[in-house]
Motif scaffolding. Structure first.
Motif, mmCIF file in Angstrom:
data_model
loop_
_atom_site.group_PDB
_atom_site.id
_atom_site.type_symbol
_atom_site.label_atom_id
_atom_site.label_comp_id
_atom_site.label_asym_id
_atom_site.label_seq_id
_atom_site.Cartn_x
_atom_site.Cartn_y
_atom_site.Cartn_z
ATOM 1 N N CYS A 46 7.899 13.031 1.219
ATOM 2 C CA CYS A 46 9.018 12.211 0.596
ATOM 3 C C CYS A 46 8.329 11.097 -0.257
ATOM 4 C CB CYS A 46 9.876 11.372 1.640
ATOM 5 S SG CYS A 46 11.009 10.089 1.126
ATOM 6 N N SER A 47 7.176 10.687 0.200
ATOM 7 C CA SER A 47 6.359 9.575 -0.822
ATOM 8 C C SER A 47 5.833 10.117 -1.538
ATOM 9 C CB SER A 47 5.430 9.075 0.172
ATOM 10 O OG SER A 47 4.735 8.050 -0.558
ATOM 11 N N ALA A 48 5.434 11.373 -1.609
ATOM 12 C CA ALA A 48 4.758 12.188 -2.733
ATOM 13 C C ALA A 48 5.797 12.275 -3.869
ATOM 14 C CB ALA A 48 4.238 13.253 -2.462
ATOM 15 N N ILE A 49 7.016 12.801 -3.500
ATOM 16 C CA ILE A 49 8.055 13.137 -4.358
ATOM 17 C C ILE A 49 8.889 11.902 -5.089
ATOM 18 C CG2 ILE A 49 10.591 14.141 -4.471
ATOM 19 C CD1 ILE A 49 9.741 16.021 -2.381
ATOM 20 N N LEU A 50 8.714 10.830 -4.355
ATOM 21 C CA LEU A 50 9.434 9.464 -5.041
ATOM 22 C C LEU A 50 8.533 8.700 -5.660
ATOM 23 C CD1 LEU A 50 11.953 7.771 -4.891
ATOM 24 C CD2 LEU A 50 11.089 6.564 -3.031
ATOM 25 N N ALA A 52 17.346 15.624 -4.907
ATOM 26 C CA ALA A 52 17.452 17.418 -4.224
ATOM 27 C C ALA A 52 16.831 17.088 -2.901
ATOM 28 C CB ALA A 52 16.511 18.214 -5.208
ATOM 29 N N PHE A 53 15.860 16.503 -2.789
ATOM 30 C CA PHE A 53 15.189 16.191 -1.512
ATOM 31 C C PHE A 53 16.032 15.374 -0.324
ATOM 32 C CE2 PHE A 53 12.467 13.233 1.555
ATOM 33 C CZ PHE A 53 11.704 14.293 1.954
ATOM 34 N N ALA A 54 16.599 14.180 -0.760
ATOM 35 C CA ALA A 54 17.471 13.548 0.007
ATOM 36 C C ALA A 54 18.637 14.299 0.427
ATOM 37 C CB ALA A 54 17.997 12.328 -0.723
ATOM 38 N N GLY A 85 13.343 9.839 9.545
ATOM 39 C CA GLY A 85 12.124 8.813 9.457
ATOM 40 C C GLY A 85 11.751 8.850 7.885
ATOM 41 N N SER A 86 11.901 9.680 7.208
ATOM 42 C CA SER A 86 11.429 9.956 5.992
ATOM 43 C C SER A 86 11.829 9.036 4.809
ATOM 44 C CB SER A 86 10.929 11.264 5.475
ATOM 45 O OG SER A 86 12.176 11.948 5.415
ATOM 46 N N ALA A 108 0.854 -1.183 0.042
ATOM 47 C CA ALA A 108 0.066 0.128 0.015
ATOM 48 C C ALA A 108 0.875 1.050 0.040
ATOM 49 C CB ALA A 108 -0.909 0.101 1.222
ATOM 50 N N PRO A 109 0.198 2.448 -0.543
ATOM 51 C CA PRO A 109 1.090 3.596 -0.342
ATOM 52 C C PRO A 109 1.526 3.993 1.127
ATOM 53 C CG PRO A 109 -0.926 3.806 -1.757
ATOM 54 C CD PRO A 109 -0.986 2.623 -1.051
ATOM 55 N N ALA A 110 2.757 4.719 1.107
ATOM 56 C CA ALA A 110 3.084 4.890 2.525
ATOM 57 C C ALA A 110 2.216 6.037 2.987
ATOM 58 C CB ALA A 110 4.505 5.601 2.385
#
Length: 365
Positions: free
Chosen positions: A262-266, A152-154, A188-189, A79-81
Motif C-alpha cells: 500500500c505504501s509503495a502504491i500511495l 484501484a488498490f483500495a 491494516g494496510s 518516516a516511511p511506512a
C-alpha cells in the motif's frame, strides 16, 4: 536525502524504536502485576474480573503500551511506512529478552538466534530504507489519494475484505488460520495510510494550520476507527481459535507485506530506490520473518547448547519430543549404560501404563 528529510527520517526512526521498547516492556509489566496478584491469592476471575485494576504494575504496563502506541503513531508522520511497520517486530524481541530476565522464562537457543536475526534484519532495513515522496500537507495527501493506482488498490482491498467477511469467514474461518489473518492484514494496510494522513494533519495543526476544518481529516479519522475495529475483532477471533505461536508470525508477515504494498502504491517509495537498496530492504524483511518464526515456533522446545553433544551423539532416531533434552554425561559412562537406562525408562513407562489400564478395566490379556 536533503537535511530536512534526513532529520525527519531519524526522528521517525527514534520514535519507531522507542515504541517497540515501550510496547515490549508493557507486556512484562502486565505479566508481573498478574503474577503478584496470583501470589496474593487474588485472580481476575476470583474478584469479578477486576482484581488486576488494583495492581499498580498492571497500570504501569497499560501506560507503557499507551506511550508506545502514541510513539508508533507519530513515527508514521516522519518516516516511511515501509520502515516503521517492519520495525514493530522489535517489540517481540524486547518482550522475549525482558521476560528471560524479569519473569525467569528461559530463552532457548532458537529464541536467541531469532533475536539476533531480528536485530540484523532491522539494521539492514534501516540502512536500505526507501525515501518516500514528500507529503507535507493534507492537500498533498488528498492528491495522493486521488491517484488511479491507489483507488484501484483500495477498491480491491474493500471488495476482497467484504468477500472474506461475509462468504469465506463463516465457512472456513474456524478451520483455516489464514482467513481471519488475511482480513486483519488487508484492512491494516488502509489503517496505516489513515494514520500517515492523520499524522501529517496533526503536524499542520501544531504549525497553526486550521486542519480541523478539512473534511479529509475527519474522513481519515472515521476510516481509521472502522479499520482498527475490524482488525481487533478478527485478530481476537484468530487468537481465540488458533495458537498464538502460529498467529503472531503469520500475521506479522501478511500485515507488513500489505502495508509495504500500500505504501509503495500511495507514496511511490520504491521508485527512487536502486536495485541493491530494494534487495537490501527485501532481504532485511525476510530475515526478520525468519527471526520471528524461530522465536515463536520453537519457544516450547527445551534445547540448549549443553544438550547439543547428546543430540549429535544419539541422532534423531532416539529423540522423543515429549522428553527434555539431556546434556551428554561426562562421568565416563559408556553407550551401553545409556542404552540400559533408556530400556529401564521404557519398561517403567510400559508397566505404569499397564497398571492404569488394569485400574480402568480396559487391559486385555
Amino acid at each position: 536525502m536533503d537535511a530536512p528529510n534526513r532529520s525527519n527520517f531519524y526522528i521517525g526512526l527514534a520514535l519507531a524504536v522507542s515504541s517497540t521498547i515501550f510496547i515490549g516492556g508493557s507486556f512484562i509489566l502486565k505479566k508481573k502485576g498478574l503474577l503478584r496478584l496470583s501470589k496474593k491469592g487474588s485472580t481476575r476471575a476470583g474478584q469479578g474480573g477486576y482484581a488486576y485494576l488494583k495492581e499498580w504494575l498492571w497500570w504501569a504496563g497499560l501506560i507503557s503500551m499507551g506511550i508506545g502506541e502514541i510513539a508508533n503513531f507519530a513515527a508514521y508522520a516522519f518516516a516511511p511506512a515501509t520502515l516503521v511497520t517492519p520495525l514493530g517486530a522489535l517489540s517481540v524481541l524486547v518482550s522475549a529478552v525482558l521476560s528471560s530476565y524479569f519473569l525467569s522464562e528461559r530463552l532457548n537457543i532458537h529464541g536467541k538466534i531469532g533475536c539476533l536475526l531480528c536485530i540484523f534484519g532491522s539494521t539492514v532495513m534501516v540502512l536500505h530504507a526507501p525515501q518516500e515522496e514528500e507529503v507535507a500537507s493534507l492537500t498533498a495527501m488528498a492528491e495522493k489519494l486521488k491517484d488511479p493506482g491507489f483507488i484501484a488498490f483500495a477498491v480491491c482491498i474493500v471488495v476482497s475484505s467484504l468477500a472474506l467477511i461475509f462468504f469465506v469467514a463463516p465457512r472456513y474461518g474456524q478451520k483455516n488460520v489464514l482467513v481471519y489473518i488475511l482480513i486483519c492484514s488487508v484492512i491494516g494496510s488502509l489503517s496505516v495510510s489513515c494514520v500517515k494522513g492523520l499524522g501529517i494533519g496533526i503536524k499542520e495543526l501544531f504549525a497553526g494550520t486550521a486542519v480541523l476544518k478539512e473534511p479529509l481529516f475527519w474522513a481519515l479519522l472515521i476510516c481509521l476507527v472502522i479499520c482498527i475495529s475490524i482488525q481487533i475483532s478478527y485478530l481476537n477471533k484468530a487468537l481465540d481459535i488458533f495458537n498464538t505461536s502460529l498467529v503472531t508470525p503469520i500475521y506479522y508477515v501478511f500485515f507488513t507485506t500489505s502495508v509495504m504494498a500500500c505504501s509503495a502504491i500511495l507514496f511511490k517509495e520504491w521508485l527512487q530506490m536502486s536495485a541493491d537498496g530494494a534487495a537490501g530492504t527485501v532481504s532485511g524483511f525476510l530475515t526478520i520473518i525468519i527471526g520471528i518464526f524461530l522465536l515463536h515456533a520453537f519457544k516450547d522446545i527445551n534445547f540448549s547448547l549443553d544438550s547439543l553433544p547428546f543430540y549429535l551423539h544419539h541422532g534423531p532416531q532416539e529423540r522423543t519430543w515429549n522428553q527434555p533434552y539431556i546434556a551428554l554425561p561426562t562421568d565416563g559412562r559408556t553407550t551401553m549404560d545409556e542404552s540400559k537406562l533408556t530400556k529401564e525408562r521404557n519398561a517403567k513407562s510400559f508397566f505404569s501404563e499397564s497398571s492404569d489400564k488394569r485400574s480402568n478395566g480396559t487391559f486385555n490379556t
